[in-house]
Motif scaffolding. Sequence first.
Motif, PDB file in Angstrom:
ATOM      1  N   TYR A  25      43.547  39.067  39.083  1.00  0.00           N
ATOM      2  CA  TYR A  25      43.352  38.466  37.776  1.00  0.00           C
ATOM      3  C   TYR A  25      44.509  37.521  37.483  1.00  0.00           C
ATOM      4  CZ  TYR A  25      40.075  42.323  37.298  1.00  0.00           C
ATOM      5  OH  TYR A  25      39.051  43.209  37.495  1.00  0.00           O
ATOM      6  N   ASP A  26      44.219  36.461  36.765  1.00  0.00           N
ATOM      7  CA  ASP A  26      45.232  35.508  36.354  1.00  0.00           C
ATOM      8  C   ASP A  26      46.046  36.135  35.220  1.00  0.00           C
ATOM      9  OD1 ASP A  26      45.829  33.070  34.261  1.00  0.00           O
ATOM     10  OD2 ASP A  26      46.138  32.508  36.361  1.00  0.00           O
ATOM     11  N   ALA A  27      47.363  36.118  35.338  1.00  0.00           N
ATOM     12  CA  ALA A  27      48.230  36.757  34.351  1.00  0.00           C
ATOM     13  C   ALA A  27      48.057  36.145  32.961  1.00  0.00           C
ATOM     14  CB  ALA A  27      49.682  36.667  34.790  1.00  0.00           C
ATOM     15  N   ALA A  28      47.915  34.829  32.892  1.00  0.00           N
ATOM     16  CA  ALA A  28      47.744  34.171  31.593  1.00  0.00           C
ATOM     17  C   ALA A  28      46.439  34.614  30.932  1.00  0.00           C
ATOM     18  CB  ALA A  28      47.772  32.658  31.763  1.00  0.00           C
ATOM     19  N   GLU A  29      45.379  34.750  31.724  1.00  0.00           N
ATOM     20  CA  GLU A  29      44.102  35.211  31.179  1.00  0.00           C
ATOM     21  C   GLU A  29      44.209  36.656  30.699  1.00  0.00           C
ATOM     22  OE1 GLU A  29      40.831  34.514  33.863  1.00  0.00           O
ATOM     23  OE2 GLU A  29      41.506  32.472  34.242  1.00  0.00           O
ATOM     24  N   LEU A  30      44.914  37.492  31.430  1.00  0.00           N
ATOM     25  CA  LEU A  30      45.100  38.877  31.016  1.00  0.00           C
ATOM     26  C   LEU A  30      45.904  38.958  29.719  1.00  0.00           C
ATOM     27  CD1 LEU A  30      45.849  40.720  34.381  1.00  0.00           C
ATOM     28  CD2 LEU A  30      43.826  40.978  32.933  1.00  0.00           C
ATOM     29  N   ASP A  31      46.966  38.151  29.619  1.00  0.00           N
ATOM     30  CA  ASP A  31      47.764  38.118  28.377  1.00  0.00           C
ATOM     31  C   ASP A  31      46.902  37.708  27.202  1.00  0.00           C
ATOM     32  OD1 ASP A  31      50.089  38.933  29.603  1.00  0.00           O
ATOM     33  OD2 ASP A  31      50.891  36.908  29.845  1.00  0.00           O
ATOM     34  N   LYS A  32      46.060  36.687  27.414  1.00  0.00           N
ATOM     35  CA  LYS A  32      45.181  36.199  26.343  1.00  0.00           C
ATOM     36  C   LYS A  32      44.193  37.279  25.944  1.00  0.00           C
ATOM     37  CE  LYS A  32      42.090  32.334  25.325  1.00  0.00           C
ATOM     38  NZ  LYS A  32      41.460  31.128  25.877  1.00  0.00           N
ATOM     39  N   ALA A  33      43.600  37.967  26.918  1.00  0.00           N
ATOM     40  CA  ALA A  33      42.622  39.010  26.625  1.00  0.00           C
ATOM     41  C   ALA A  33      43.280  40.193  25.931  1.00  0.00           C
ATOM     42  CB  ALA A  33      41.939  39.450  27.917  1.00  0.00           C
ATOM     43  N   MET A  34      44.496  40.516  26.318  1.00  0.00           N
ATOM     44  CA  MET A  34      45.190  41.669  25.731  1.00  0.00           C
ATOM     45  C   MET A  34      45.661  41.390  24.303  1.00  0.00           C
ATOM     46  SD  MET A  34      45.183  44.028  28.078  1.00  0.00           S
ATOM     47  CE  MET A  34      46.508  45.152  27.791  1.00  0.00           C
ATOM     48  N   SER A  35      45.873  40.131  23.947  1.00  0.00           N
ATOM     49  CA  SER A  35      46.379  39.800  22.610  1.00  0.00           C
ATOM     50  C   SER A  35      45.273  39.679  21.579  1.00  0.00           C
ATOM     51  CB  SER A  35      47.181  38.505  22.672  1.00  0.00           C
ATOM     52  OG  SER A  35      46.356  37.418  23.029  1.00  0.00           O
TER      53      SER A  35
END
Length: 84
Positions: free
Chosen positions: A73-83
Motif C-alpha cells: 500500500y502507498d503510505a500517503a494513501e494509508l495516511d489519508k485513509a486513516m485520517s
Amino acid sequence: MTSESIVNVTEAQAKLSKLIQQDSFAISRHGKIVGVYLSRDRIEALVETMELLSNSEFVKELKDYESGRMKFYDAAELDKAMSR
C-alpha cells in the motif's frame, strides 16, 4: 567465502589489525580453512536472522512476499485513509 577473503595463518598474523577492519575473512593452513572471523555487526545480523526465521508468522509473511502474494500500500494513501 571468496578466495580474496581467505588468508593463510602467517598472513593473518602479520596483517591482523588491517584484516579485522573487514566484515569477515577465513584463515587457512596448508590450503584448508581452519578459522573464520566475523565482525560484531555480521554476528548480530546472523543472530537477528535466526530469531526472525524462528518466528513462524514471519516465515509465512516472507513466503507470501517471495511468491508475490503480499499486498503493498502507498503510505500517503494509508495516511489519508486513516485520517478520515
